[in-house]
Design an enzyme around this catalytic site. Structure first.
Site, mmCIF file in Angstrom:
data_model
loop_
_atom_site.group_PDB
_atom_site.id
_atom_site.type_symbol
_atom_site.label_atom_id
_atom_site.label_comp_id
_atom_site.label_asym_id
_atom_site.label_seq_id
_atom_site.Cartn_x
_atom_site.Cartn_y
_atom_site.Cartn_z
ATOM 1 N N SER A 18 -41.950 -8.331 -41.998
ATOM 2 C CA SER A 18 -41.221 -9.534 -42.365
ATOM 3 C C SER A 18 -40.948 -10.451 -41.194
ATOM 4 O O SER A 18 -40.637 -11.623 -41.379
ATOM 5 C CB SER A 18 -39.875 -9.157 -43.007
ATOM 6 O OG SER A 18 -39.095 -8.401 -42.107
ATOM 7 N N CYS A 19 -41.059 -9.934 -39.970
ATOM 8 C CA CYS A 19 -40.684 -10.746 -38.813
ATOM 9 C C CYS A 19 -41.667 -10.543 -37.681
ATOM 10 O O CYS A 19 -41.573 -9.586 -36.929
ATOM 11 C CB CYS A 19 -39.271 -10.385 -38.336
ATOM 12 S SG CYS A 19 -38.763 -11.302 -36.859
ATOM 13 N N GLY A 20 -42.599 -11.465 -37.552
ATOM 14 C CA GLY A 20 -43.615 -11.315 -36.530
ATOM 15 C C GLY A 20 -43.100 -11.513 -35.130
ATOM 16 O O GLY A 20 -43.722 -11.080 -34.170
#
Length: 277
Positions: free
Chosen positions: A114-116
Site C-alpha cells: 500500500s505504500c511504496g
C-alpha cells in the site's frame, strides 16, 4: 508461476442466516528484486507481469531508461532450501555501462503493497533526476475524455471482477483509448507494471499520454509518472499535499476525485483547456 487469485472458505451472513461457501481472493506474495545478484527491494505484490514490475520499478528509481539498459530478467532458482523456485525472487542484469542503483536510493528490504515510499532512505533520494521533463509536453485533452477514463479502467479489470480486491493503473492516449492496463494489490506496483510494459516494449518516454489509477495519488505515483515522461496523472480519490507539490514543481497535470463528470484539477489545468478563475 504464482496465481493472481486463490480460493478460501468463508462464512457468509445474510439477514441472520449463514452459509459456508468458497470465496475468490486476490493473492498477495512477496517479490524480491535483485540487481546483479544484490537485493534491492522486497515488495508485496499480486503475481503476474513480474518482469514488467521490476523494469518499471527501476525506471522509477532512475536506474534504467530503455529496454536496452536491461540485459536480462530472470526468476532465481534455488530460492528455497531444497533448491526450488518460488517465482518470488527476480534478478535483473543490467547492460554493460549501466550503473547499478546508488546506495542512497536503496530501500530497506521490505515495502508494503500500500505504500511504496516506506523504507526510502530519504525524501531527497526520491527526487530522482527526471530524464524527460514533462512541463513542456504539449499534450492536451478535455474534461469529457477524462471523465470517461474511470469506467474504461473498471471495465478492463478482469481480476477485480472476481475478487474486488485489486488496484488498477491504465495508460491512455489523448483520445481516451486504453493502451495498457495492469492490476495489483498495490497501487504503485500496478503503475510499475504499466511503466515496465512500456519500457520493455521500447516505448519510453510516454508523451501525450494520461495515467489513470484507482485509489489515491501519492508522491511516489507522481514521481513514477514523470520518470516515464507521462504528462497527466488522474486518480479516483485524493492526492496528498506532497503529490500536489511535486506535480506543480515538475509541470505534471494532476487530477483527483475523478468521479462521473466531476474532478479536481490541482496542477496545470491548461492541458484541459481550463484556467483558474
Amino acid at each position: 508461476m504464482g496465481r493472481m487469485t486463490s480460493r478460501r472458505p468463508v462464512v457468509r451472513v445474510r439477514d441472520g442466516a449463514h452459509t459456508t461457501r468458497p470465496d475468490t481472493l486476490t493473492v498477495e506474495e512477496p517479490l524480491e528484486i535483485r540487481v546483479g545478484g544484490k537485493a534491492l527491494s522486497i515488495t508485496m505484490r499480486t503475481p503476474g507481469d513480474d518482469f514488467d514490475l521490476a523494469a518499471g520499478f527501476l525506471v522509477g528509481e532512475g536506474v534504467v531508461r530503455a529496454a536496452t539498459d536491461i540485459r536480462a530478467i530472470r526468476y532465481c532458482a534455488g530460492a528455497t532450501a531444497d533448491g526450488g523456485n518460488t517465482y518470488n525472487v527476480l534478478d535483473v542484469t543490467l547492460a554493460d555501462g549501466v550503473a547499478p542503483p546508488d546506495a542512497s536510493v536503496e530501500r530497506t528490504f521490505y515495502t508494503t503493497s500500500s505504500c511504496g515510499l516506506c523504507g526510502k532512505a530519504s525524501l531527497d533520494a526520491v527526487r530522482t533526476t527526471v530524464p524527460w521533463p514533462v512541463a513542456a509536453d504539449p499534450f492536451t485533452t478535455d474534461a469529457a475524455t477524462l471523465a470517461a477514463l474511470p469506467d474504461e479502467l473498471r471495465a478492463a479489470q478482469r481480476v477485480f471482477d472476481r475478487t474486488g480486491g485489486l488496484h488498477a493503473a491504465g495508460l491512455f492516449d489523448g483520445d481516451g483509448e486504453l493502451l495498457c492496463l495492469r492490476e495489483d494489490v498495490g497501487r504503485h506496483n500496478a503503475v510499475d507494471k504499466v511503466v515496465g510494459w512500456a519500457t520493455r516494449d521500447g516505448k519510453l518516454p510516454l508523451p501525450g499520454t494520461a495515467l489513470m489509477v484507482s485509489g489515491r495519488a501519492s508522491f511516489e505515483l507522481v514521481q513514477k509518472a514523470v520518470m516515464a515522461g507521462i504528462p497527466l496523472l488522474a486518480a479516483v480519490s485524493a492526492p496528498s499535499s506532497l503529490a500536489v507539490d511535486l506535480a506543480a514543481e515538475l509541470g505534471l497535470t494532476l487530477v483527483g476525485f475523478l468521479r462521473g463528470t466531476s474532478m479536481n484539477v490541482y496542477t496545470r489545468p491548461d492541458r484541459l483547456g481550463l484556467q483558474p478563475s
